[in-house]
Design a protein around this motif. Structure first.
Motif, PDB file in Angstrom:
ATOM      1  N   GLU A  16       1.015  -1.229  -0.038  1.00  0.00           N
ATOM      2  CA  GLU A  16       0.234  -0.068  -0.050  1.00  0.00           C
ATOM      3  C   GLU A  16       0.726   1.248   0.133  1.00  0.00           C
ATOM      4  OE1 GLU A  16      -3.226   2.179  -0.526  1.00  0.00           O
ATOM      5  OE2 GLU A  16      -3.454  -0.093  -0.027  1.00  0.00           O
ATOM      6  N   ASP A  17       1.941   1.191   0.843  1.00  0.00           N
ATOM      7  CA  ASP A  17       2.955   2.373   0.854  1.00  0.00           C
ATOM      8  C   ASP A  17       4.120   2.235  -0.060  1.00  0.00           C
ATOM      9  OD1 ASP A  17       4.121   0.181   2.395  1.00  0.00           O
ATOM     10  OD2 ASP A  17       4.960   1.631   4.014  1.00  0.00           O
ATOM     11  N   ALA A  18       4.113   1.513  -1.167  1.00  0.00           N
ATOM     12  CA  ALA A  18       5.080   1.128  -2.021  1.00  0.00           C
ATOM     13  C   ALA A  18       5.485   2.843  -2.815  1.00  0.00           C
ATOM     14  CB  ALA A  18       4.750   0.388  -3.312  1.00  0.00           C
ATOM     15  N   VAL A  19       6.868   2.668  -3.111  1.00  0.00           N
ATOM     16  CA  VAL A  19       7.371   3.863  -3.755  1.00  0.00           C
ATOM     17  C   VAL A  19       8.175   3.321  -5.153  1.00  0.00           C
ATOM     18  CG1 VAL A  19       9.268   5.832  -3.655  1.00  0.00           C
ATOM     19  CG2 VAL A  19       7.883   5.031  -1.795  1.00  0.00           C
ATOM     20  N   LEU A  20       7.712   4.148  -6.158  1.00  0.00           N
ATOM     21  CA  LEU A  20       8.116   3.738  -7.429  1.00  0.00           C
ATOM     22  C   LEU A  20       9.181   4.725  -8.114  1.00  0.00           C
ATOM     23  CD1 LEU A  20       6.303   1.896 -10.353  1.00  0.00           C
ATOM     24  CD2 LEU A  20       8.087   3.968 -10.962  1.00  0.00           C
ATOM     25  N   ILE A  21      10.468   4.760  -8.367  1.00  0.00           N
ATOM     26  CA  ILE A  21      11.161   5.688  -8.828  1.00  0.00           C
ATOM     27  C   ILE A  21      11.617   5.135 -10.156  1.00  0.00           C
ATOM     28  CG2 ILE A  21      13.457   6.893  -8.635  1.00  0.00           C
ATOM     29  CD1 ILE A  21      12.906   6.626  -5.766  1.00  0.00           C
ATOM     30  N   THR A  22      11.663   5.798 -11.259  1.00  0.00           N
ATOM     31  CA  THR A  22      11.762   5.285 -12.684  1.00  0.00           C
ATOM     32  C   THR A  22      12.251   6.570 -13.659  1.00  0.00           C
ATOM     33  OG1 THR A  22      10.704   4.397 -14.545  1.00  0.00           O
ATOM     34  CG2 THR A  22       9.245   6.008 -13.457  1.00  0.00           C
ATOM     35  N   PHE A  23      13.232   6.101 -14.335  1.00  0.00           N
ATOM     36  CA  PHE A  23      13.786   7.020 -15.276  1.00  0.00           C
ATOM     37  C   PHE A  23      13.099   6.994 -16.672  1.00  0.00           C
ATOM     38  CE2 PHE A  23      16.714   6.798 -11.799  1.00  0.00           C
ATOM     39  CZ  PHE A  23      17.273   8.139 -11.813  1.00  0.00           C
ATOM     40  N   ALA A  65      12.032  12.550 -16.729  1.00  0.00           N
ATOM     41  CA  ALA A  65      12.525  11.551 -15.754  1.00  0.00           C
ATOM     42  C   ALA A  65      13.428  12.307 -14.811  1.00  0.00           C
ATOM     43  CB  ALA A  65      13.343  10.444 -16.348  1.00  0.00           C
ATOM     44  N   PRO A  66      13.638  11.877 -13.652  1.00  0.00           N
ATOM     45  CA  PRO A  66      13.189  10.702 -13.126  1.00  0.00           C
ATOM     46  C   PRO A  66      11.895  11.319 -12.356  1.00  0.00           C
ATOM     47  CG  PRO A  66      14.668  11.942 -11.467  1.00  0.00           C
ATOM     48  CD  PRO A  66      14.893  12.370 -12.605  1.00  0.00           C
ATOM     49  N   ILE A  67      11.045  10.115 -12.292  1.00  0.00           N
ATOM     50  CA  ILE A  67       9.537  10.346 -11.731  1.00  0.00           C
ATOM     51  C   ILE A  67       9.468   9.331 -10.588  1.00  0.00           C
ATOM     52  CG2 ILE A  67       7.398   9.986 -12.333  1.00  0.00           C
ATOM     53  CD1 ILE A  67       8.047   9.816 -15.437  1.00  0.00           C
ATOM     54  N   THR A  68       8.863  10.253  -9.328  1.00  0.00           N
ATOM     55  CA  THR A  68       8.765   9.437  -8.235  1.00  0.00           C
ATOM     56  C   THR A  68       7.251   9.363  -7.895  1.00  0.00           C
ATOM     57  OG1 THR A  68      10.955  10.222  -7.086  1.00  0.00           O
ATOM     58  CG2 THR A  68       9.233   9.553  -5.694  1.00  0.00           C
ATOM     59  N   ILE A  69       6.679   8.062  -7.619  1.00  0.00           N
ATOM     60  CA  ILE A  69       5.567   7.885  -7.488  1.00  0.00           C
ATOM     61  C   ILE A  69       5.114   7.013  -6.163  1.00  0.00           C
ATOM     62  CG2 ILE A  69       3.208   6.519  -8.405  1.00  0.00           C
ATOM     63  CD1 ILE A  69       6.032   6.934 -10.740  1.00  0.00           C
ATOM     64  N   ILE A 128       6.148  -5.462  -3.347  1.00  0.00           N
ATOM     65  CA  ILE A 128       7.096  -4.690  -3.765  1.00  0.00           C
ATOM     66  C   ILE A 128       7.042  -3.459  -3.050  1.00  0.00           C
ATOM     67  CG2 ILE A 128       8.010  -3.159  -5.345  1.00  0.00           C
ATOM     68  CD1 ILE A 128       7.035  -5.219  -7.789  1.00  0.00           C
ATOM     69  N   VAL A 129       7.895  -2.953  -2.191  1.00  0.00           N
ATOM     70  CA  VAL A 129       8.197  -1.851  -1.450  1.00  0.00           C
ATOM     71  C   VAL A 129       8.687  -0.699  -2.077  1.00  0.00           C
ATOM     72  CG1 VAL A 129       8.392  -0.821   0.803  1.00  0.00           C
ATOM     73  CG2 VAL A 129       8.016  -3.426   0.740  1.00  0.00           C
ATOM     74  N   TYR A 130       9.846  -0.803  -2.649  1.00  0.00           N
ATOM     75  CA  TYR A 130      10.574   0.152  -3.554  1.00  0.00           C
ATOM     76  C   TYR A 130      10.890  -0.419  -4.748  1.00  0.00           C
ATOM     77  CZ  TYR A 130      11.236   2.757   0.813  1.00  0.00           C
ATOM     78  OH  TYR A 130      11.018   3.341   1.924  1.00  0.00           O
ATOM     79  N   HIS A 131      10.450   0.155  -5.729  1.00  0.00           N
ATOM     80  CA  HIS A 131      10.721  -0.189  -7.105  1.00  0.00           C
ATOM     81  C   HIS A 131      11.307   0.796  -7.769  1.00  0.00           C
ATOM     82  CE1 HIS A 131       8.572  -1.485 -11.242  1.00  0.00           C
ATOM     83  NE2 HIS A 131       9.941  -1.180 -11.307  1.00  0.00           N
ATOM     84  N   PHE A 132      12.523   0.612  -8.268  1.00  0.00           N
ATOM     85  CA  PHE A 132      13.666   1.490  -8.969  1.00  0.00           C
ATOM     86  C   PHE A 132      13.818   0.885 -10.312  1.00  0.00           C
ATOM     87  CE2 PHE A 132      15.099   1.347  -4.670  1.00  0.00           C
ATOM     88  CZ  PHE A 132      15.096   2.741  -3.891  1.00  0.00           C
TER      89      PHE A 132
END
Length: 123
Positions: free
Chosen positions: A35-42, A51-55, A115-119
């Motif tokens: 529920e509290d996951a963070v996705l950081i993507t280029f 980019a980069p995008i933090t969700i 998944i908690v952190y997705h880079f």
């Protein structure tokens, strides 16, 4: 006779890829992301979002993946390297999509099977 066993992490990855490829974004995010996951993507395929995008959070991650799938349209994997460590999944892949042949790399930190952190890296 040699039998190979697919690890739980690889099973998780394969189901994740199968679900996103089928366009079942909400199902994939609800099942695979905390529920509290963070996705950081280029990812650089959005015209107005550099980019980069933090969700943060599942609902925002769903919005991102719906937009992402609209931008790439499909995933046709050409190569995949996969490895795992305790509570983490790592992969790099080349795939064809609407944007051409792309190279990606992801690192997922896991907690309680989600998944908690997705880079994510994109080239």
């Amino acid at each position: 006779m040699v039998t190979s066993t697919v690890s739980p992490a690889r099973q998780f990855f394969d189901k994740h890829l199968e679900t996103i490829s089928a366009g079942k974004i909400d199902e994939m995010v609800d099942r695979d992301y905390a529920e509290d996951a963070v996705l950081i993507t280029f990812f650089n395929g959005f015209e107005n979002t550099p980019a980069p995008i933090t969700i943060n959070g599942r609902e925002n991650i769903k919005t991102f993946f719906h937009d992402y799938l609209k931008a790439i349209e499909y995933i046709d994997i050409k190569s995949l390297d996969f490895t795992e460590a305790e509570d983490a999944i790592f992969f790099q892949a080349k795939f064809n999509c609407k944007l051409g042949l792309v190279s990606v790399g992801d690192a997922w930190t896991m907690r309680n099977g989600q998944i908690v952190y997705h880079f994510g890296f994109w080239a």
